[in-house]
Design an enzyme around this catalytic site. Structure first.
Site, PDB file in Angstrom:
ATOM      1  N   ARG A 138      83.780 114.440 -46.428  1.00  0.00           N
ATOM      2  CA  ARG A 138      83.940 113.114 -47.449  1.00  0.00           C
ATOM      3  C   ARG A 138      82.797 112.780 -48.128  1.00  0.00           C
ATOM      4  O   ARG A 138      82.560 112.706 -49.518  1.00  0.00           O
ATOM      5  CB  ARG A 138      84.468 112.206 -46.686  1.00  0.00           C
ATOM      6  CG  ARG A 138      85.809 112.188 -45.901  1.00  0.00           C
ATOM      7  CD  ARG A 138      86.738 112.591 -46.926  1.00  0.00           C
ATOM      8  NE  ARG A 138      87.052 111.622 -48.005  1.00  0.00           N
ATOM      9  CZ  ARG A 138      87.447 111.654 -49.252  1.00  0.00           C
ATOM     10  NH1 ARG A 138      87.914 112.898 -49.753  1.00  0.00           N
ATOM     11  NH2 ARG A 138      87.729 110.776 -49.959  1.00  0.00           N
ATOM     12  N   ILE A 139      81.494 112.492 -47.405  1.00  0.00           N
ATOM     13  CA  ILE A 139      80.343 111.920 -48.052  1.00  0.00           C
ATOM     14  C   ILE A 139      79.717 113.278 -48.972  1.00  0.00           C
ATOM     15  O   ILE A 139      79.264 112.804 -50.057  1.00  0.00           O
ATOM     16  CB  ILE A 139      79.433 111.433 -47.026  1.00  0.00           C
ATOM     17  CG1 ILE A 139      80.204 110.256 -46.178  1.00  0.00           C
ATOM     18  CG2 ILE A 139      78.191 110.955 -47.501  1.00  0.00           C
ATOM     19  CD1 ILE A 139      80.482 109.028 -47.088  1.00  0.00           C
ATOM     20  N   SER A 288      74.487 103.228 -41.394  1.00  0.00           N
ATOM     21  CA  SER A 288      75.663 103.789 -41.425  1.00  0.00           C
ATOM     22  C   SER A 288      76.305 102.933 -42.679  1.00  0.00           C
ATOM     23  O   SER A 288      75.709 102.031 -43.333  1.00  0.00           O
ATOM     24  CB  SER A 288      76.523 103.085 -40.292  1.00  0.00           C
ATOM     25  OG  SER A 288      76.342 101.745 -40.171  1.00  0.00           O
ATOM     26  N   CYS A 289      77.620 103.008 -43.309  1.00  0.00           N
ATOM     27  CA  CYS A 289      78.046 102.394 -44.366  1.00  0.00           C
ATOM     28  C   CYS A 289      78.196 100.782 -44.148  1.00  0.00           C
ATOM     29  O   CYS A 289      77.877 100.096 -44.823  1.00  0.00           O
ATOM     30  CB  CYS A 289      79.577 102.990 -44.878  1.00  0.00           C
ATOM     31  SG  CYS A 289      80.613 102.994 -43.257  1.00  0.00           S
ATOM     32  N   THR A 290      78.469 100.580 -42.695  1.00  0.00           N
ATOM     33  CA  THR A 290      78.509  99.130 -42.433  1.00  0.00           C
ATOM     34  C   THR A 290      77.315  98.635 -42.537  1.00  0.00           C
ATOM     35  O   THR A 290      76.923  97.274 -42.837  1.00  0.00           O
ATOM     36  CB  THR A 290      79.331  98.974 -41.142  1.00  0.00           C
ATOM     37  OG1 THR A 290      80.692  99.595 -41.300  1.00  0.00           O
ATOM     38  CG2 THR A 290      79.480  97.555 -40.590  1.00  0.00           C
ATOM     39  N   ARG A 334      90.355 106.189 -29.924  1.00  0.00           N
ATOM     40  CA  ARG A 334      90.300 106.739 -31.207  1.00  0.00           C
ATOM     41  C   ARG A 334      91.417 108.284 -31.180  1.00  0.00           C
ATOM     42  O   ARG A 334      91.658 108.900 -32.079  1.00  0.00           O
ATOM     43  CB  ARG A 334      88.889 107.240 -31.515  1.00  0.00           C
ATOM     44  CG  ARG A 334      88.007 106.167 -31.856  1.00  0.00           C
ATOM     45  CD  ARG A 334      86.780 106.544 -32.647  1.00  0.00           C
ATOM     46  NE  ARG A 334      85.927 105.589 -32.744  1.00  0.00           N
ATOM     47  CZ  ARG A 334      84.722 105.747 -33.579  1.00  0.00           C
ATOM     48  NH1 ARG A 334      84.399 106.806 -33.972  1.00  0.00           N
ATOM     49  NH2 ARG A 334      83.935 104.747 -33.795  1.00  0.00           N
ATOM     50  N   THR A 347      80.918  99.580 -33.056  1.00  0.00           N
ATOM     51  CA  THR A 347      80.044  99.739 -34.266  1.00  0.00           C
ATOM     52  C   THR A 347      78.641  99.722 -33.910  1.00  0.00           C
ATOM     53  O   THR A 347      78.005  98.591 -33.324  1.00  0.00           O
ATOM     54  CB  THR A 347      80.502  98.952 -35.452  1.00  0.00           C
ATOM     55  OG1 THR A 347      79.441  98.827 -36.746  1.00  0.00           O
ATOM     56  CG2 THR A 347      80.295  97.241 -34.982  1.00  0.00           C
ATOM     57  N   GLY A 348      77.923 100.470 -34.481  1.00  0.00           N
ATOM     58  CA  GLY A 348      76.386 100.311 -34.103  1.00  0.00           C
ATOM     59  C   GLY A 348      75.747  99.541 -35.194  1.00  0.00           C
ATOM     60  O   GLY A 348      74.522  99.586 -35.246  1.00  0.00           O
ATOM     61  N   ARG A 370      89.491  99.871 -36.645  1.00  0.00           N
ATOM     62  CA  ARG A 370      89.936 100.640 -37.668  1.00  0.00           C
ATOM     63  C   ARG A 370      91.325 100.163 -38.067  1.00  0.00           C
ATOM     64  O   ARG A 370      92.281 100.026 -37.133  1.00  0.00           O
ATOM     65  CB  ARG A 370      89.796 101.962 -36.908  1.00  0.00           C
ATOM     66  CG  ARG A 370      88.376 102.405 -36.753  1.00  0.00           C
ATOM     67  CD  ARG A 370      87.605 102.944 -37.925  1.00  0.00           C
ATOM     68  NE  ARG A 370      86.260 103.275 -37.463  1.00  0.00           N
ATOM     69  CZ  ARG A 370      85.903 104.554 -37.202  1.00  0.00           C
ATOM     70  NH1 ARG A 370      86.806 105.371 -37.424  1.00  0.00           N
ATOM     71  NH2 ARG A 370      84.487 104.690 -37.132  1.00  0.00           N
TER      72      ARG A 370
END
Length: 481
Positions: A138-139, A288-290, A334, A347-348, A370
């Site tokens: 994806r990325i 990360s994105c977050t 998950r 989340t990290g 999620r």
């Protein structure tokens, strides 16, 4: 003539102006490596309607509509200057010109505002820097799209190769097809052809060698004419220095990880701490994105009001790491079906804040849920401030940050009562402040931050790669500090 006729005539007039802008924008980009922006949004390779929509969107962030009749004189003035590689925001030129009381002509004002990109001050054009993508998920594919898009000037970053594991029959054709079509981000803007005899994908004239390997230590990139390259690892398979160092084979000079780094690997959020990367550093992470979504607004709030503590709750779209249907997964929860459930997970991002903002003494905690959407997430940042604040004051401050500060490429701003997650697919900002959802009471502020966890993050990765490669060009007018 009716009122409706007047409106339509005005629209046609603006269409004509936008159409005349396209060759000027294209020539500046191809010949001088200049990217023309409107409030940090590129106008390169945009259609007439896209140019008009970009101008109209200014209402959401600047509070009033911006017309091509206002920006066209500044674009015309730019074409008369001997410009070096740069990014120039014609919306900001138009707005700062309105506030200037010296009586300068548009040409005089423009020449002064972009003087850092002209004459002896201008940046020398780069010969280009080779880039290799390790992994093409994806990325990886979105980063590839961005690299191909930015190759139009013939300078800067050059995507030379993609390294993947051979998945069997028609592997090359299928990978090219995934680059060409994307269920979320739409069709690739351009042409893609496949040369199976030479294991090459050609996208908009960019030749991309597909190298098959499942062991980074076995690849000699110089055999493919690649030298001094930056390798972007999109697999997340290795996250520490020892693992990522495996990529430092002949032809590779630096490695960039598109996941949080572990140990002493620097976690870099462009706009916040990218200037701390040492010139001789070979391995870095883009976090990360977050982390990229929360750190820029967190820094902005800390700079203005001080932050004592905070908690971030991310409502995150599902990812490939989850299962489509219930099945075994090594992580808790998950393994349950991603399209059918909300899934509490970790989340990290909160712990990564310390790496990106080491001077922030506030304790930041975090958790994640999620949810069954394929892209775009929202981070709810709950902050205890060091000083009391007013909601309108905070919103005005964040609006100005998104327009004129050094964080304007990271933070966007929207004030729409009907905004939902799908509206932000394709956003190039790290996060978008939702003004309508923002809550402020005394020393407590709750910010709702949308982010395209795929595309917006990929844009941040590209910015970091541009910076460490030396092809990150200056933006004018200069941002307020």
């Amino acid at each position: 003539m009716t009122v409706n006729d007047d409106v339509f005539t005005n629209w046609k007039h603006r269409e004509e102006i936008a159409e005349s802008m396209i060759p000027l924008i294209g020539k500046l980009h191809r010949e001088q490596d200049v990217t023309v922006l409107v409030h940090s949004r590129s106008l390169v390779n945009k259609s007439v309607v896209s140019i008009l929509k970009t101008h109209r969107f200014a209402r959401q962030i600047a509070g009033e509509e911006l017309s091509v009749t206002e920006t066209m004189p500044f674009l015309a003035a730019l074409t008369e200057l001997d410009l070096g590689p740069s990014q120039i925001d014609i919306a900001m030129l138009a707005e700062t010109y309105k506030a200037d009381s010296r009586g300068l002509s548009v040409a005089e004002f423009t020449a002064e505002a972009v003087s850092g990109a002209t004459g002896p001050n201008k940046v020398e054009r780069s010969e280009g820097r080779d880039v290799v993508l390790y992994g093409f998920g994806r990325i990886g594919r979105l980063v590839a799209r961005l690299l191909i898009e930015k190759a139009g000037s013939g300078n800067g970053l050059r995507l030379r190769a993609v390294v993947v594991r051979n998945s069997g029959g028609e592997d090359l054709v299928k990978r090219a097809s995934l680059l060409r079509r994307d269920s979320i981000h739409g069709q690739f803007q351009g042409t893609i052809t496949v040369d199976e005899a030479n294991n090459t994908i050609v996208a908009n004239g960019t030749e991309i060698k597909v190298i098959y390997s499942d062991d980074p230590t076995t690849v000699d990139y110089t055999e493919y004419g690649i030298k001094d390259a930056i390798l972007i690892d999109n697999t997340g398979r290795w996250r520490d220095r020892a693992g990522l160092s495996k990529h430092l084979q002949p032809g590779i000079a630096k490695v960039v990880l598109t996941a949080p780094g572990k140990g002493d690997v620097p976690n870099i959020v462009h706009g916040v701490n990218h200037d701390t990367v040492k010139p001789d550093e070979q391995i870095i992470s883009c976090a990360s994105c977050t982390t990229n979504a929360i750190v820029p607004p967190l820094k902005a709030m800390a700079d203005k009001y001080g932050v004592l503590r905070g908690h971030v709750e991310t409502v995150h779209s599902f990812t490939n790491d989850q299962n489509l249907l219930d099945n075994y997964h090594k992580a808790d929860r998950r393994g349950r079906s991603a399209p059918l459930n909300m899934v509490i997970t970790e989340t990290g991002a909160a712990s990564a804040v310390a790496k990106a903002l080491p001077d922030l003494n506030a304790k930041i905690t975090g958790s994640s849920i999620r949810v069954p959407v394929p892209d775009v997430s929202i981070a709810i940042l709950n902050l205890q401030l060091a000083t009391e604040a007013d909601r309108e004051e905070v919103l005005e401050y964040l609006r100005n940050v998104s327009l004129t500060s050094p964080l304007r490429r990271q933070i966007d701003f929207i004030d729409s009562p009907d905004a939902v997650s799908s509206d932000f697919i394709g956003s190039r900002h790290a996060s978008i402040v939702d003004a309508g959802a923002t809550k402020v009471e005394g020393d407590n502020a709750i910010l709702y931050l949308w982010y395209d966890n795929e595309f917006g993050y990929s844009c941040q990765v590209i910015r970091v790669v541009q910076h460490i490669s030396g092809v990150e060009y200056p933006t004018f007018p200069r941002a307020a500090v």
